[in-house]
Write a protein that holds these residues in place. Structure first.
Motif, PDB file in Angstrom:
ATOM      1  N   GLU A 139       7.757  -4.537   1.963  1.00  0.00           N
ATOM      2  CA  GLU A 139       7.761  -3.352   1.137  1.00  0.00           C
ATOM      3  C   GLU A 139       6.502  -3.668  -0.124  1.00  0.00           C
ATOM      4  N   TYR A 150      13.751  -2.687  13.342  1.00  0.00           N
ATOM      5  CA  TYR A 150      14.613  -2.349  11.847  1.00  0.00           C
ATOM      6  C   TYR A 150      15.748  -1.652  12.344  1.00  0.00           C
ATOM      7  N   SER A 204       9.834  -9.402   1.544  1.00  0.00           N
ATOM      8  CA  SER A 204       9.849  -8.113   1.966  1.00  0.00           C
ATOM      9  C   SER A 204       8.562  -7.742   2.463  1.00  0.00           C
ATOM     10  N   ASN A 252      10.340   7.153   7.316  1.00  0.00           N
ATOM     11  CA  ASN A 252       9.037   7.199   6.807  1.00  0.00           C
ATOM     12  C   ASN A 252       7.835   6.535   7.662  1.00  0.00           C
ATOM     13  N   THR A 277      14.607  -4.350   5.845  1.00  0.00           N
ATOM     14  CA  THR A 277      14.705  -4.367   7.328  1.00  0.00           C
ATOM     15  C   THR A 277      15.740  -4.885   7.722  1.00  0.00           C
ATOM     16  N   SER A 295       2.032   2.207   6.388  1.00  0.00           N
ATOM     17  CA  SER A 295       2.246   2.800   5.113  1.00  0.00           C
ATOM     18  C   SER A 295       1.192   2.584   4.117  1.00  0.00           C
ATOM     19  N   VAL A 307      13.233   3.772   6.033  1.00  0.00           N
ATOM     20  CA  VAL A 307      12.106   3.027   6.276  1.00  0.00           C
ATOM     21  C   VAL A 307      11.764   3.418   7.795  1.00  0.00           C
ATOM     22  N   GLU A 337      19.043   2.540   4.112  1.00  0.00           N
ATOM     23  CA  GLU A 337      18.025   2.069   3.805  1.00  0.00           C
ATOM     24  C   GLU A 337      17.023   1.853   5.053  1.00  0.00           C
ATOM     25  N   GLN A 338      17.722   1.028   6.014  1.00  0.00           N
ATOM     26  CA  GLN A 338      16.716   0.980   7.193  1.00  0.00           C
ATOM     27  C   GLN A 338      16.265   2.014   7.857  1.00  0.00           C
TER      28      GLN A 338
END
Length: 645
Positions: free
Chosen positions: A420, A104, A418, A124, A395, A440, A121, A117-118
């Motif tokens: 997500e 990513y 996604s 996390n 991503t 996740s 991700v 945002e990447q």
């Protein structure tokens, strides 16, 4: 000497008609009084006594089991069921990596200012990797992964990418990435393509045993008070006069006794992965589908394809994706592909996928040293990812920018969807969780339980205050605060392995494998072998798993079928599907004696196991073994007789 094709097929055909002696009076088997039987009795009794659970989770993959564990740790009364085994589907057919998503960060290299945002991700994901390393260190371990560079531009760009990866994971105890010269890279990975090689970066990520991790979550949830029962299928959802869901009607898919029983719950969670829409249509027949199933194929090659326990990252395949080459379970795991499929229980790896993976691998291997061929493939399988439509992907890789989602033949059709997760609440109260990924699962579970609490109006019980909490098998008790690991270690439970070697009659490889699978509870498996010496025998001579694990799986790990043992209590069929096939009669006998199977059930297990192993690449392995036997016959004859046949 390998068996010939006709010999193997003959054995396979014979297996279909095996006749087992009837057992006249079978006294109650020890396995029938095991953990699953107790949980099933509790589930049925609750229905008869009109006892209501706070939550009923449908689906025993990583997310569903994570929901049960999260809810139980908070203090809610929760039950979780699955119509098959724990992690029978996607959750046991992953890439077996716990990672932040290094690929990513390609978006960061291309546009450092517009990749927030990447970065979130990845950060996390790395935090979750670290969490599981602390909470199940014997099952999650760091692995060095090589990123070969063939231009100075690749060296610079991958260096930036991995430097950022190190920065985002600064709290983990893993070593930072470092550069290897060409000679160092070839020393470590001698079959690497040498032409134009500049050198290689090496970074560290985590690998796991996905099926056993899911089992740990299930057993930890059970110890936390959850009622966990596999092989219980949901036949329909129960609603009150106002159309609100008040539970689910279930049946025991293992006994197939035809009995249906109601499990009452204040809220029902649908965590069935690729099958989410099937449960949603039980609630609303006209529910709009939300699942876009994406298949990913993995193959297993021998260990010499990942020398010195080193993996390989192919961050840009010919179709713009990423592929990982991982030392796993004493073999080499490679994957994955990504394409839209129809949902089925046990999909089989397409030949085109196997060919594609091999071709990508061979781009990085010196063809005069050890090219990868189909004959090297020891097993191949497909996992179906439950990608959720209607969510935003962050991503930022080339794959996620692919177009043509409406065309299932387009290679990018699912890559754009996604990874997500998505949570939906229906008007009748069904809470559905879909999408996401293994790494996740804990966040997905927490979000889902939060949504279920709101949906049912349950009291907002406090979440565990400890930052890190043990899963079973750690030195400390399950569901208690975990000890933070300050220094990464490739074998953090080395002392347990030494203890087993000192106190039990097992070889070093078996002791290591037992520790990797059970942690501090490995001694419990060895104790069974001390009582019954036949349990010291290996399931298959060339692999480290022993017969005691079969008995332990039946008594304490909810195993109900041969495939449960071959695929999810051990990983024999994942690393060598032909060895798993050859071991099937032995396992049928042992499990049958343990669980009180009659001859009809034993025969059914032979047939069902063959069907499952076919989905793991058995037919391809039989064909290639027969061809190898045929091609070697002339040379063997010449050696012994001095001429051609």
């Amino acid at each position: 000497m390998p068996l010939g094709y006709h010999t193997i097929v003959g054995k396979l055909k014979t297996a279909r008609s095996v006749k087992f002696a009837e057992t006249p009076t079978v006294k109650p088997a020890v396995g029938d009084g095991g953990q699953r039987a107790k949980s099933l009795s509790r589930l049925k009794a609750a229905g008869k006594d009109h006892v209501e659970f706070d939550m009923l989770v449908i689906g025993g993959g990583a997310t569903g089991l994570g929901c049960a564990l999260d809810a139980a740790r908070r203090g809610y009364k929760v039950a979780v069921v699955d119509r098959g085994d724990w992690a029978e589907g996607t959750s046991s057919k992953s890439s077996n990596m716990h990672h932040g998503g290094v690929r990513y960060l390609q978006a960061f290299v291309n546009n450092p200012e517009g990749s927030e945002e990447q970065l979130t991700v990845v950060k996390n994901g790395l935090a979750e990797q670290l969490y599981l390393y602390h909470c199940a260190p014997y099952l999650v371990k760091p692995v060095p992964i090589m990123v070969p560079c063939y231009t100075e531009g690749q060296k610079e760009n991958y260096g930036k990418l991995l430097s950022k990866y190190d920065e985002l994971g600064k709290d983990d105890p893993y070593p930072d990435s470092y550069w290897c010269t060409k000679s160092e890279a070839l020393f470590r990975f001698p079959q690497l393509q040498a032409k134009n090689l500049v050198g290689s970066w090496i970074y560290y990520d985590a690998e796991q045993d996905d099926a056993r991790m899911a089992l740990l979550i299930a057993l930890s949830a059970q110890e936390a008070g959850a009622c966990t029962v596999n092989y219980v299928g949901v036949t329909s959802l129960e609603k009150d006069g106002n159309g609100k869901i008040i539970g689910a009607n279930c049946e025991d898919a293992d006994s197939n006794d035809g009995e249906t029983f109601l499990v009452r719950a204040k809220v029902v969670i649908n965590a069935t992965g690729p099958f989410s829409d099937a449960i949603r249509t039980m609630d609303q027949q006209d529910a709009t589908p939300i699942i876009k199933p994406a298949a990913g194929t993995h193959i297993i090659l021998p260990s010499h394809f990942s020398p010195h326990g080193t993996g390989l990252a192919i961050l840009e395949t010919t179709d713009g994706r990423a592929m990982f080459y991982l030392p796993w379970q004493g073999r080499t795991l490679i994957g994955t592909t990504d394409y839209q499929v129809k949902i089925e229980k046990w999909p089989t790896a397409p030949q085109s996928d196997v060919d594609f993976i091999l071709s990508e691998v061979n781009r990085y291997l010196e063809q005069t040293v050890s090219p990868a061929t189909e004959k090297d493939v020891l097993a191949a399988w497909v996992g179906i990812r439950p990608l959720a439509t209607g969510t935003q992907s962050v991503t930022g890789t080339a794959a996620t920018e692919a177009t043509g989602d409406a065309d299932p033949d387009d290679a990018g059709a699912t890559a754009k969807v996604s990874r997500e997760h998505l949570i939906l609440n229906s008007p009748s109260g069904l809470v559905t969780i879909s999408g996401g990924k293994w790494t996740s699962y804990r966040h997905m579970a927490e979000d889902t339980v939060d949504a279920a609490v709101l949906q049912a109006g349950l009291p907002n019980l406090p979440k565990p205050s400890a930052t890190l909490i043990n899963l079973i098998g750690c030195d400390g008790p399950a569901n208690m605060p975990a000890t933070k690991i300050t220094q990464a270690n490739a074998a953090p439970f080395h002392k347990n392995t030494v203890s087993i070697l000192s106190n039990y009659l097992v070889d070093a490889l078996t002791a290591e494998k037992l520790t990797e699978s059970y942690g501090s509870r490995a001694a419990d498996v060895c104790d069974l072998a001390n009582v019954d010496k036949t349990l010291r025998q290996k399931i298959c001579h060339q692999h480290p798993w022993i017969m005691a694990q079969i008995v332990y799986a039946c008594r304490f790990e909810h195993a109900r079928t041969v495939a449960d043992v071959l695929s999810r209590r051990t990983r024999l069929c994942q690393v060598d599907v032909l060895a798993a096939h050859n071991a099937t009669p032995k396992i049928v006998k042992r499990m049958g004696d343990e669980l009180g199977w009659d001859s009809e059930r034993r025969q059914k297990e032979v047939e069902r196991t063959e069907e499952f192993l076919n989905s793991m690449g058995l037919q391809m392995r039989l064909k290639n073994t027969a061809e190898a036997r045929k091609s070697s016959r002339p040379s063997v004859f010449a050696y012994h007789h001095g001429g051609a046949e």
